[in-house]
Design a protein around this motif. Structure first.
Motif, PDB file in Angstrom:
ATOM      1  N   VAL A 148      -3.526  -1.343  11.069  1.00  0.00           N
ATOM      2  CA  VAL A 148      -5.186  -1.500  10.422  1.00  0.00           C
ATOM      3  C   VAL A 148      -5.975  -2.157  11.599  1.00  0.00           C
ATOM      4  CG1 VAL A 148      -6.511  -2.500   8.483  1.00  0.00           C
ATOM      5  CG2 VAL A 148      -4.249  -1.678   8.232  1.00  0.00           C
ATOM      6  N   VAL A 149      -6.763  -1.462  12.158  1.00  0.00           N
ATOM      7  CA  VAL A 149      -7.880  -1.936  13.233  1.00  0.00           C
ATOM      8  C   VAL A 149      -9.132  -2.309  12.432  1.00  0.00           C
ATOM      9  CG1 VAL A 149      -8.689  -1.539  15.530  1.00  0.00           C
ATOM     10  CG2 VAL A 149      -6.635  -0.635  14.997  1.00  0.00           C
ATOM     11  N   GLY A 150      -9.163  -3.890  12.193  1.00  0.00           N
ATOM     12  CA  GLY A 150     -10.454  -4.262  11.526  1.00  0.00           C
ATOM     13  C   GLY A 150     -10.127  -4.769  10.268  1.00  0.00           C
ATOM     14  N   PHE A 151      -9.731  -6.057  10.036  1.00  0.00           N
ATOM     15  CA  PHE A 151      -9.150  -6.617   8.779  1.00  0.00           C
ATOM     16  C   PHE A 151     -10.109  -7.024   7.793  1.00  0.00           C
ATOM     17  CE2 PHE A 151      -5.945  -8.511   5.993  1.00  0.00           C
ATOM     18  CZ  PHE A 151      -5.099  -7.485   5.681  1.00  0.00           C
ATOM     19  N   GLY A 152     -11.267  -6.648   7.616  1.00  0.00           N
ATOM     20  CA  GLY A 152     -12.209  -7.217   6.823  1.00  0.00           C
ATOM     21  C   GLY A 152     -12.003  -6.891   5.549  1.00  0.00           C
ATOM     22  N   ARG A 153     -13.295  -6.582   4.709  1.00  0.00           N
ATOM     23  CA  ARG A 153     -13.039  -6.397   3.172  1.00  0.00           C
ATOM     24  C   ARG A 153     -12.121  -5.162   2.978  1.00  0.00           C
ATOM     25  NH1 ARG A 153     -17.871  -7.980   4.403  1.00  0.00           N
ATOM     26  NH2 ARG A 153     -18.783  -9.782   3.263  1.00  0.00           N
ATOM     27  N   ILE A 154     -12.705  -3.889   3.868  1.00  0.00           N
ATOM     28  CA  ILE A 154     -12.038  -2.735   3.355  1.00  0.00           C
ATOM     29  C   ILE A 154     -10.695  -2.748   4.018  1.00  0.00           C
ATOM     30  CG2 ILE A 154     -12.261  -0.191   3.726  1.00  0.00           C
ATOM     31  CD1 ILE A 154     -15.307  -0.617   3.587  1.00  0.00           C
ATOM     32  N   GLY A 155     -10.484  -3.195   5.226  1.00  0.00           N
ATOM     33  CA  GLY A 155      -9.329  -2.772   5.928  1.00  0.00           C
ATOM     34  C   GLY A 155      -8.274  -3.844   5.190  1.00  0.00           C
ATOM     35  N   ALA A 156      -8.506  -4.840   4.477  1.00  0.00           N
ATOM     36  CA  ALA A 156      -7.598  -5.653   3.896  1.00  0.00           C
ATOM     37  C   ALA A 156      -7.155  -5.060   2.467  1.00  0.00           C
ATOM     38  CB  ALA A 156      -8.229  -7.072   3.479  1.00  0.00           C
ATOM     39  N   GLU A 157      -8.349  -4.279   1.689  1.00  0.00           N
ATOM     40  CA  GLU A 157      -8.027  -3.673   0.672  1.00  0.00           C
ATOM     41  C   GLU A 157      -6.945  -2.437   0.756  1.00  0.00           C
ATOM     42  OE1 GLU A 157      -8.626  -4.053  -2.751  1.00  0.00           O
ATOM     43  OE2 GLU A 157      -9.042  -6.323  -2.071  1.00  0.00           O
ATOM     44  N   VAL A 158      -7.325  -1.866   2.052  1.00  0.00           N
ATOM     45  CA  VAL A 158      -6.231  -0.718   2.356  1.00  0.00           C
ATOM     46  C   VAL A 158      -5.160  -1.219   2.664  1.00  0.00           C
ATOM     47  CG1 VAL A 158      -5.883   0.965   4.075  1.00  0.00           C
ATOM     48  CG2 VAL A 158      -8.109   0.843   3.245  1.00  0.00           C
ATOM     49  N   ALA A 159      -5.019  -2.256   3.199  1.00  0.00           N
ATOM     50  CA  ALA A 159      -3.363  -2.794   3.512  1.00  0.00           C
ATOM     51  C   ALA A 159      -2.774  -2.972   1.931  1.00  0.00           C
ATOM     52  CB  ALA A 159      -3.504  -4.062   4.221  1.00  0.00           C
ATOM     53  N   VAL A 160      -3.623  -3.532   1.006  1.00  0.00           N
ATOM     54  CA  VAL A 160      -2.881  -4.130  -0.244  1.00  0.00           C
ATOM     55  C   VAL A 160      -2.387  -2.801  -0.876  1.00  0.00           C
ATOM     56  CG1 VAL A 160      -3.359  -4.658  -2.501  1.00  0.00           C
ATOM     57  CG2 VAL A 160      -4.195  -5.904  -0.830  1.00  0.00           C
ATOM     58  N   ARG A 161      -3.291  -1.475  -0.765  1.00  0.00           N
ATOM     59  CA  ARG A 161      -2.721  -0.311  -1.409  1.00  0.00           C
ATOM     60  C   ARG A 161      -1.745   0.313  -0.722  1.00  0.00           C
ATOM     61  NH1 ARG A 161      -7.724  -1.900  -2.613  1.00  0.00           N
ATOM     62  NH2 ARG A 161      -8.662  -0.867  -4.534  1.00  0.00           N
ATOM     63  N   ALA A 162      -1.756   0.407   0.829  1.00  0.00           N
ATOM     64  CA  ALA A 162      -0.633   0.916   1.403  1.00  0.00           C
ATOM     65  C   ALA A 162       0.573   0.077   1.432  1.00  0.00           C
ATOM     66  CB  ALA A 162      -1.040   0.811   3.021  1.00  0.00           C
ATOM     67  N   LYS A 163       0.668  -0.935   0.930  1.00  0.00           N
ATOM     68  CA  LYS A 163       1.783  -2.023   0.657  1.00  0.00           C
ATOM     69  C   LYS A 163       2.361  -1.253  -0.692  1.00  0.00           C
ATOM     70  CE  LYS A 163       2.756  -5.977   1.290  1.00  0.00           C
ATOM     71  NZ  LYS A 163       2.918  -7.382   1.661  1.00  0.00           N
ATOM     72  N   GLY A 164       1.724  -0.763  -1.512  1.00  0.00           N
ATOM     73  CA  GLY A 164       2.105  -0.248  -2.872  1.00  0.00           C
ATOM     74  C   GLY A 164       2.675   1.149  -2.664  1.00  0.00           C
ATOM     75  N   GLN A 165       2.502   1.721  -1.493  1.00  0.00           N
ATOM     76  CA  GLN A 165       3.196   2.848  -1.191  1.00  0.00           C
ATOM     77  C   GLN A 165       4.417   2.677  -0.210  1.00  0.00           C
ATOM     78  OE1 GLN A 165       2.470   5.825  -1.890  1.00  0.00           O
ATOM     79  NE2 GLN A 165       0.729   5.312  -3.157  1.00  0.00           N
ATOM     80  N   ARG A 166       4.764   1.437  -0.178  1.00  0.00           N
ATOM     81  CA  ARG A 166       5.990   0.748   0.609  1.00  0.00           C
ATOM     82  C   ARG A 166       5.692   1.207   2.091  1.00  0.00           C
ATOM     83  NH1 ARG A 166      10.866   2.001  -3.310  1.00  0.00           N
ATOM     84  NH2 ARG A 166       9.720   1.850  -5.487  1.00  0.00           N
ATOM     85  N   MET A 167       4.411   1.002   2.512  1.00  0.00           N
ATOM     86  CA  MET A 167       4.314   1.042   3.903  1.00  0.00           C
ATOM     87  C   MET A 167       4.447  -0.286   4.467  1.00  0.00           C
ATOM     88  SD  MET A 167       1.334   3.669   4.365  1.00  0.00           S
ATOM     89  CE  MET A 167       1.673   4.518   5.976  1.00  0.00           C
ATOM     90  N   ASN A 168       4.876  -0.331   5.952  1.00  0.00           N
ATOM     91  CA  ASN A 168       4.723  -1.643   6.674  1.00  0.00           C
ATOM     92  C   ASN A 168       3.350  -1.752   7.251  1.00  0.00           C
ATOM     93  OD1 ASN A 168       7.413  -2.063   6.307  1.00  0.00           O
ATOM     94  ND2 ASN A 168       7.881  -0.569   7.836  1.00  0.00           N
ATOM     95  N   ILE A 169       2.891  -2.836   7.063  1.00  0.00           N
ATOM     96  CA  ILE A 169       1.355  -3.084   7.871  1.00  0.00           C
ATOM     97  C   ILE A 169       1.391  -4.095   9.128  1.00  0.00           C
ATOM     98  CG2 ILE A 169      -1.014  -3.507   7.255  1.00  0.00           C
ATOM     99  CD1 ILE A 169       0.219  -1.536   5.040  1.00  0.00           C
TER     100      ILE A 169
END
Ligand code: NAD
Ligand code: MLT
Length: 313
Positions: A148-169
């Motif tokens: 995730v390049v750019g960890f502001g509002r949207i980047g952080a929300e994407v990370a939370v959702r991708a963790k739900g897909q069991r991805m490593n961030i």
């Protein structure tokens, strides 16, 4: 309150502009089909201008605006507004920084999953009467690394959702610290480290001098073979020519693009590549997000004219 005239020059949620409609002394004019010359002629006499991303608020337009005091951007990016020209004329620029965060994060996940499982390509084939179960074999997200390049509002929300897909961030942002990353259960690195480590890369920075073509030929050179890229932030963060070449060479196995260097898009060559899935800048196009951002900028305009203060400037 004395009478203030507000021009809305891009489509905007009628439900969301109730703070303007409900305030005595404010007149709202919707005119969303103006070309730049017509808008420059129309702007005279207006105290506020509300836009999304279609209207280009150029220096020429700002110079024509004799009474303009505030420009409201119903969305995040203010790259369609000449901030320098506005500041020189003492015009305040406000945006709606978080009203569409959720929608943009959801759209990013939708693009990531569509790309990984080649859903748009398979659907297009079915529409053409084909029943092809061999050409659209995808990859799983589970266990893969999302950069995730750019960890502001949207980047952080994407990370939370991708963790739900069991991805490593793994993320890079100049404001992200090791402590914060540990707290969120993600890894943290330089841009180069993020690009080298990732199976998927998603960009969520603003478009500025420093981020224009951040993902260029050199950046693609650092990535793993078979990497897949998502851009639901701003066209221009990814160098489209370099992306085209990286896909043709086999380095990049997929690209999911919501935003483009030129919008509306004029050069459709990228879309000829079977690895590319795309939407026409729909990241914030939900009823909820459009209502939220319209409410936010409307409240700012009302607050400015009634109390002389705004929340975001
Ligand atoms: P934000 O301001 O919350 O986050 C942006 C982050 O980028 C910040 O944390 C900042 O520190 C970081 N950043 C700045 N320069 C950087 C660099 N060189 N390298 C890495 N990180 C850097 O913004 P947001 O609300 O998360 O929006 C992100 C992007 O998404 C913006 O470009 C915005 O315009 C765009 N957006 C697009 C849609 C759409 O419809 N597709 C919808 C909403 C937002
Ligand atoms: C934004 O920056 O908020 C998005 O690009 C959405 C929009 O165009 O309004």
């Amino acid at each position: 309150m004395t009478n203030y005239k507000i021009l809305i020059s891009d489509p905007m949620s009628e439900e969301g502009i109730f703070p303007l409609r409900d305030t005595e002394g404010i007149t709202v004019v919707f005119d969303t089909d103006l070309n730049p010359q017509e808008l420059a002629e129309k702007i005279t006499g207006f105290d506020a201008l509300l836009v999304r991303s279609k209207t280009q608020v150029t220096r020429e337009l700002i110079e024509k605006a004799d009474k303009l005091k505030i420009i409201g951007r119903a969305g995040v990016g203010v790259d369609n507004i000449d901030l320098e020209a506005a500041t020189e004329k003492g015009i305040i620029v406000v945006n709606a920084p978080d009203g569409n965060t959720n929608s943009a994060a959801e759209h990013t996940m939708a693009m990531l999953m569509s790309m990984a499982r080649k859903i748009p390509q398979a659907f297009t084939a079915m529409r053409n009467g084909e029943w092809d179960r061999k050409s659209y074999v995808g990859v799983e997200l589970k266990g893969k690394t999302l950069g995730v390049v750019g960890f502001g509002r949207i980047g952080a929300e994407v990370a939370v959702r991708a963790k739900g897909q069991r991805m490593n961030i793994i993320a890079y942002d100049p404001f992200l610290t090791q402590e914060k990353a540990e707290e969120l259960g993600i890894s943290f690195g330089t841009v180069e480290e993020v690009l080298k480590a990732s199976n998927f890369v998603t960009v969520h920075t603003p478009l500025m001098k420093e981020t224009r073509h951040l993902i260029n030929e050199k950046a693609f050179g650092l990535m793993k073979k078979g990497v897949q890229i998502i851009n639901c932030a701003r066209g221009g963060i990814i160098d489209e020519k370099a992306l085209y070449n990286a896909i043709k060479s086999g380095k990049v196995a997929g690209a999911a693009l919501d935003v483009f260097e030129q919008e509306p898009m004029v050069d459709f060559r990228l879309l000829d590549l079977p690895e590319v899935v795309a939407t026409p800048h729909l990241g914030a196009s939900t009823h909820e997000a459009q209502e939220n951002v319209a409410i936010d900028v409307s409240l700012d305009v009302v607050s400015y004219f009634s109390k002389g203060v705004v929340r975001n400037s």
